[in-house]
Scaffold this motif. Structure first.
Motif, PDB file in Angstrom:
ATOM      1  N   TYR A  34     -24.468 -39.765 -17.843  1.00 14.50           N
ATOM      2  CA  TYR A  34     -23.820 -40.270 -19.056  1.00 14.50           C
ATOM      3  C   TYR A  34     -23.243 -39.128 -19.883  1.00 14.50           C
ATOM      4  CZ  TYR A  34     -23.284 -42.019 -23.796  1.00 14.50           C
ATOM      5  OH  TYR A  34     -22.778 -42.309 -25.034  1.00 14.50           O
ATOM      6  N   GLY A  35     -24.041 -38.069 -20.101  1.00 12.07           N
ATOM      7  CA  GLY A  35     -23.615 -36.984 -20.971  1.00 12.07           C
ATOM      8  C   GLY A  35     -22.478 -36.161 -20.402  1.00 12.07           C
ATOM      9  N   TYR A  36     -22.480 -35.949 -19.072  1.00  8.50           N
ATOM     10  CA  TYR A  36     -21.478 -35.069 -18.471  1.00  8.50           C
ATOM     11  C   TYR A  36     -20.259 -35.806 -17.947  1.00  8.50           C
ATOM     12  CZ  TYR A  36     -25.493 -31.913 -18.507  1.00  8.50           C
ATOM     13  OH  TYR A  36     -26.578 -31.170 -18.887  1.00  8.50           O
ATOM     14  N   LEU A  37     -20.395 -37.088 -17.633  1.00  8.39           N
ATOM     15  CA  LEU A  37     -19.290 -37.823 -17.023  1.00  8.39           C
ATOM     16  C   LEU A  37     -18.826 -38.997 -17.884  1.00  8.39           C
ATOM     17  CD1 LEU A  37     -20.495 -37.838 -13.306  1.00  8.39           C
ATOM     18  CD2 LEU A  37     -18.609 -36.512 -14.273  1.00  8.39           C
ATOM     19  N   ALA A  38     -19.678 -40.003 -18.036  1.00  5.66           N
ATOM     20  CA  ALA A  38     -19.254 -41.249 -18.682  1.00  5.66           C
ATOM     21  C   ALA A  38     -18.868 -41.042 -20.138  1.00  5.66           C
ATOM     22  CB  ALA A  38     -20.376 -42.291 -18.579  1.00  5.66           C
ATOM     23  N   ARG A  39     -19.641 -40.252 -20.868  1.00  2.00           N
ATOM     24  CA  ARG A  39     -19.344 -40.040 -22.281  1.00  2.00           C
ATOM     25  C   ARG A  39     -18.018 -39.319 -22.475  1.00  2.00           C
ATOM     26  NH1 ARG A  39     -23.711 -36.687 -25.619  1.00  2.00           N
ATOM     27  NH2 ARG A  39     -22.935 -35.058 -24.216  1.00  2.00           N
ATOM     28  N   GLU A  40     -17.769 -38.305 -21.644  1.00  2.00           N
ATOM     29  CA  GLU A  40     -16.501 -37.572 -21.749  1.00  2.00           C
ATOM     30  C   GLU A  40     -15.331 -38.425 -21.271  1.00  2.00           C
ATOM     31  OE1 GLU A  40     -15.684 -34.752 -23.058  1.00  2.00           O
ATOM     32  OE2 GLU A  40     -17.694 -34.066 -23.602  1.00  2.00           O
ATOM     33  N   SER A  97     -15.258 -27.784 -24.386  1.00  2.00           N
ATOM     34  CA  SER A  97     -16.255 -27.700 -23.305  1.00  2.00           C
ATOM     35  C   SER A  97     -16.410 -26.267 -22.815  1.00  2.00           C
ATOM     36  CB  SER A  97     -15.831 -28.609 -22.146  1.00  2.00           C
ATOM     37  OG  SER A  97     -15.792 -29.966 -22.544  1.00  2.00           O
ATOM     38  N   LEU A  98     -15.315 -25.531 -22.702  1.00  2.00           N
ATOM     39  CA  LEU A  98     -15.397 -24.122 -22.307  1.00  2.00           C
ATOM     40  C   LEU A  98     -16.103 -23.297 -23.378  1.00  2.00           C
ATOM     41  CD1 LEU A  98     -11.861 -23.606 -20.726  1.00  2.00           C
ATOM     42  CD2 LEU A  98     -14.062 -23.729 -19.524  1.00  2.00           C
ATOM     43  N   GLN A  99     -15.892 -23.644 -24.634  1.00  2.00           N
ATOM     44  CA  GLN A  99     -16.592 -22.956 -25.717  1.00  2.00           C
ATOM     45  C   GLN A  99     -18.101 -23.161 -25.607  1.00  2.00           C
ATOM     46  OE1 GLN A  99     -15.376 -23.146 -30.124  1.00  2.00           O
ATOM     47  NE2 GLN A  99     -17.100 -24.550 -30.026  1.00  2.00           N
ATOM     48  N   GLU A 100     -18.526 -24.387 -25.302  1.00  2.00           N
ATOM     49  CA  GLU A 100     -19.953 -24.659 -25.121  1.00  2.00           C
ATOM     50  C   GLU A 100     -20.509 -23.864 -23.944  1.00  2.00           C
ATOM     51  OE1 GLU A 100     -19.961 -28.844 -24.610  1.00  2.00           O
ATOM     52  OE2 GLU A 100     -19.700 -29.286 -26.755  1.00  2.00           O
ATOM     53  N   PHE A 101     -19.714 -23.710 -22.889  1.00  2.00           N
ATOM     54  CA  PHE A 101     -20.151 -22.912 -21.737  1.00  2.00           C
ATOM     55  C   PHE A 101     -20.313 -21.448 -22.132  1.00  2.00           C
ATOM     56  CE2 PHE A 101     -18.763 -20.209 -18.131  1.00  2.00           C
ATOM     57  CZ  PHE A 101     -19.819 -20.448 -17.267  1.00  2.00           C
ATOM     58  N   LEU A 102     -19.379 -20.907 -22.882  1.00  2.00           N
ATOM     59  CA  LEU A 102     -19.452 -19.506 -23.301  1.00  2.00           C
ATOM     60  C   LEU A 102     -20.579 -19.265 -24.299  1.00  2.00           C
ATOM     61  CD1 LEU A 102     -15.636 -18.742 -23.664  1.00  2.00           C
ATOM     62  CD2 LEU A 102     -17.161 -18.061 -21.800  1.00  2.00           C
ATOM     63  N   LEU A 103     -20.982 -20.301 -25.015  1.00  2.00           N
ATOM     64  CA  LEU A 103     -22.100 -20.188 -25.961  1.00  2.00           C
ATOM     65  C   LEU A 103     -23.452 -20.430 -25.300  1.00  2.00           C
ATOM     66  CD1 LEU A 103     -20.628 -22.018 -29.096  1.00  2.00           C
ATOM     67  CD2 LEU A 103     -21.296 -19.617 -28.955  1.00  2.00           C
ATOM     68  N   LEU A 104     -23.469 -20.567 -23.970  1.00  2.00           N
ATOM     69  CA  LEU A 104     -24.693 -20.815 -23.190  1.00  2.00           C
ATOM     70  C   LEU A 104     -25.323 -22.166 -23.514  1.00  2.00           C
ATOM     71  CD1 LEU A 104     -26.337 -17.263 -23.505  1.00  2.00           C
ATOM     72  CD2 LEU A 104     -24.830 -18.108 -21.708  1.00  2.00           C
ATOM     73  N   SER A 106     -24.113 -24.960 -22.133  1.00  2.00           N
ATOM     74  CA  SER A 106     -23.837 -25.794 -20.978  1.00  2.00           C
ATOM     75  C   SER A 106     -23.684 -24.898 -19.761  1.00  2.00           C
ATOM     76  CB  SER A 106     -22.566 -26.620 -21.212  1.00  2.00           C
ATOM     77  OG  SER A 106     -22.255 -27.424 -20.093  1.00  2.00           O
ATOM     78  N   ASN A 107     -24.187 -25.352 -18.609  1.00  2.00           N
ATOM     79  CA  ASN A 107     -24.055 -24.540 -17.395  1.00  2.00           C
ATOM     80  C   ASN A 107     -22.734 -24.832 -16.696  1.00  2.00           C
ATOM     81  OD1 ASN A 107     -24.422 -26.954 -15.858  1.00  2.00           O
ATOM     82  ND2 ASN A 107     -26.637 -26.711 -15.995  1.00  2.00           N
ATOM     83  N   LEU A 108     -22.493 -24.124 -15.596  1.00  2.00           N
ATOM     84  CA  LEU A 108     -21.208 -24.225 -14.907  1.00  2.00           C
ATOM     85  C   LEU A 108     -20.986 -25.610 -14.320  1.00  2.00           C
ATOM     86  CD1 LEU A 108     -18.641 -22.811 -13.940  1.00  2.00           C
ATOM     87  CD2 LEU A 108     -19.908 -22.039 -11.914  1.00  2.00           C
ATOM     88  N   ALA A 109     -22.008 -26.188 -13.697  1.00  2.00           N
ATOM     89  CA  ALA A 109     -21.859 -27.510 -13.079  1.00  2.00           C
ATOM     90  C   ALA A 109     -21.561 -28.577 -14.126  1.00  2.00           C
ATOM     91  CB  ALA A 109     -23.124 -27.861 -12.294  1.00  2.00           C
ATOM     92  N   ALA A 110     -22.282 -28.527 -15.246  1.00  2.00           N
ATOM     93  CA  ALA A 110     -22.058 -29.505 -16.308  1.00  2.00           C
ATOM     94  C   ALA A 110     -20.668 -29.357 -16.904  1.00  2.00           C
ATOM     95  CB  ALA A 110     -23.121 -29.352 -17.397  1.00  2.00           C
ATOM     96  N   THR A 111     -20.223 -28.120 -17.085  1.00  2.00           N
ATOM     97  CA  THR A 111     -18.890 -27.887 -17.639  1.00  2.00           C
ATOM     98  C   THR A 111     -17.811 -28.389 -16.697  1.00  2.00           C
ATOM     99  OG1 THR A 111     -19.722 -25.927 -18.810  1.00  2.00           O
ATOM    100  CG2 THR A 111     -17.333 -26.132 -18.544  1.00  2.00           C
ATOM    101  N   ALA A 112     -17.968 -28.130 -15.399  1.00  2.00           N
ATOM    102  CA  ALA A 112     -16.991 -28.621 -14.422  1.00  2.00           C
ATOM    103  C   ALA A 112     -16.941 -30.148 -14.416  1.00  2.00           C
ATOM    104  CB  ALA A 112     -17.338 -28.090 -13.033  1.00  2.00           C
ATOM    105  N   LEU A 116     -13.633 -32.490 -15.317  1.00  2.00           N
ATOM    106  CA  LEU A 116     -13.133 -33.530 -14.417  1.00  2.00           C
ATOM    107  C   LEU A 116     -13.092 -34.893 -15.106  1.00  2.00           C
ATOM    108  CD1 LEU A 116     -14.915 -32.555 -11.065  1.00  2.00           C
ATOM    109  CD2 LEU A 116     -12.475 -32.343 -11.600  1.00  2.00           C
ATOM    110  N   ALA A 117     -14.142 -35.190 -15.864  1.00  2.00           N
ATOM    111  CA  ALA A 117     -14.186 -36.468 -16.579  1.00  2.00           C
ATOM    112  C   ALA A 117     -13.090 -36.545 -17.631  1.00  2.00           C
ATOM    113  CB  ALA A 117     -15.561 -36.649 -17.228  1.00  2.00           C
ATOM    114  N   GLN A 118     -12.826 -35.436 -18.307  1.00  2.00           N
ATOM    115  CA  GLN A 118     -11.758 -35.418 -19.313  1.00  2.00           C
ATOM    116  C   GLN A 118     -10.394 -35.640 -18.666  1.00  2.00           C
ATOM    117  OE1 GLN A 118     -12.440 -31.624 -21.134  1.00  2.00           O
ATOM    118  NE2 GLN A 118     -14.276 -32.300 -22.198  1.00  2.00           N
ATOM    119  N   GLY A 119     -10.163 -34.986 -17.528  1.00  2.00           N
ATOM    120  CA  GLY A 119      -8.908 -35.201 -16.831  1.00  2.00           C
ATOM    121  C   GLY A 119      -8.751 -36.639 -16.360  1.00  2.00           C
ATOM    122  N   GLY A 120      -9.835 -37.211 -15.819  1.00  2.00           N
ATOM    123  CA  GLY A 120      -9.780 -38.607 -15.378  1.00  2.00           C
ATOM    124  C   GLY A 120      -9.566 -39.562 -16.534  1.00  2.00           C
TER     125      GLY A 120
END
Length: 301
Positions: A34-40, A97-104, A106-112, A116-120
């Protein structure tokens, strides 16, 4: 004003549908999915559909509907306030989302997964809006369908200036976002909505004021007048550079890349009041004097 009422009803329908999608996803999916895919995906779908409809009103409304930019900007503020209150933590923006990744955060898999969810979600929003426009429920949509195939680039200034405008807009947006991210939603939501409205008002005539790479991609990359590389520089690299500059200015470093603070000196988190330091020093002196007097008073053997 009948056409404007139809658009407002469309906004309500979009927010209600995406809210139902969030509720169903939260109920039947795992917290991670939900947090990484459906919500976005739901947030991006909501942002894209309502954003495209509002952009159509801003372009056609002044000469096709008889209302000024004040109406569109008021709708923009209200829409982003509703987005901030209903997104449930989603960003619907790749640079966030990239900002959250750079701030530690979110990890790489969650950011990716978020990207993808944002693009979809943006792609689905574009398709849904095009279908809605094809029904031609108002004269706005009729005009939009007539000019859709001849749409021109949203870049109305020199390329380097356009990239600077998008980068500066992204810089200011992310700076406000960083400052308010721990604030109560009662203060954060209207402040961010006001920031987006101000940036759209000032930067809109030059670039359309997207400062969101995913939204810019579906809204303007297919239009003639600029090359793909021009769009990449303005709407991808510009906002990314603005986000990095805001993060570096606010944090003094980029935690994902290095820990050393490049801009600000490291200070102790805890400060001892001067009065307490002075009292502690006086106490040490008094204790030392007592020991000295005691040693002098003792008889010699």
């Amino acid at each position: 004003m009948a056409g404007l009422n139809v658009s407002i009803a469309f906004f309500f329908l979009v927010v209600g549908g995406c809210q139902a999608l969030r509720w169903l996803s939260k109920r039947f999916l795992s917290p991670g999915a939900y947090g990484y895919l459906a919500r976005e995906l739901a947030g991006s779908l909501q942002l894209c559909t309502s954003g495209l409809e509002l952009r159509m009103l801003m372009e056609i409304g002044p000469w096709g509907g008889g209302f000024g930019p004040d109406v569109a900007l008021t709708l923009l503020f209200l829409l982003f306030a509703v987005h901030g209150a209903s997104f449930d933590g989603a960003s619907a923006n790749p640079t966030v989302s990239l900002q959250e990744f750079l701030l530690l955060e979110s990890n790489l898999a969650a950011t990716a997964a978020k990207l993808l969810a944002q693009g979809g979600g943006m792609g689905m929003g574009w398709a849904a809006t095009k279908l809605y426009w094809s029904w031609e429920l108002t004269h706005f949509h009729l005009i939009q369908n007539l000019i859709a195939s001849e749409c021109s680039s949203s870049i109305h200034t020199a390329l380097h200036h356009a990239a600077f405008v998008e980068g500066t807009s992204s810089f200011l947006f992310h700076l406000v976002l960083l400052k308010l991210r721990q604030s109560h939603p009662m203060y954060r939501v209207p402040a961010l909505a006001a920031t987006v409205t101000f940036l759209t008002y000032t930067a809109g005539p030059f670039t359309g004021a997207f400062f969101n790479p995913a939204l810019a991609t579906v809204a303007t990359f297919h239009c003639s007048g600029s090359s793909f590389w021009d769009y990449v520089q303005v709407y991808w690299l510009g906002p990314l550079a603005g986000m990095l500059a805001a993060l570096l200015l606010y944090q003094g470093n980029i935690p994902r890349l290095f820990q050393k603070n490049l801009l600000y000196s490291q200070k102790s988190k805890y400060k001892i009041p001067k009065a307490r330091v002075a009292a502690h020093t006086e106490g040490d002196e008094t204790q030392w004097k007592r020991k000295r007097e005691k040693s002098n008073s003792e008889p010699c053997a």
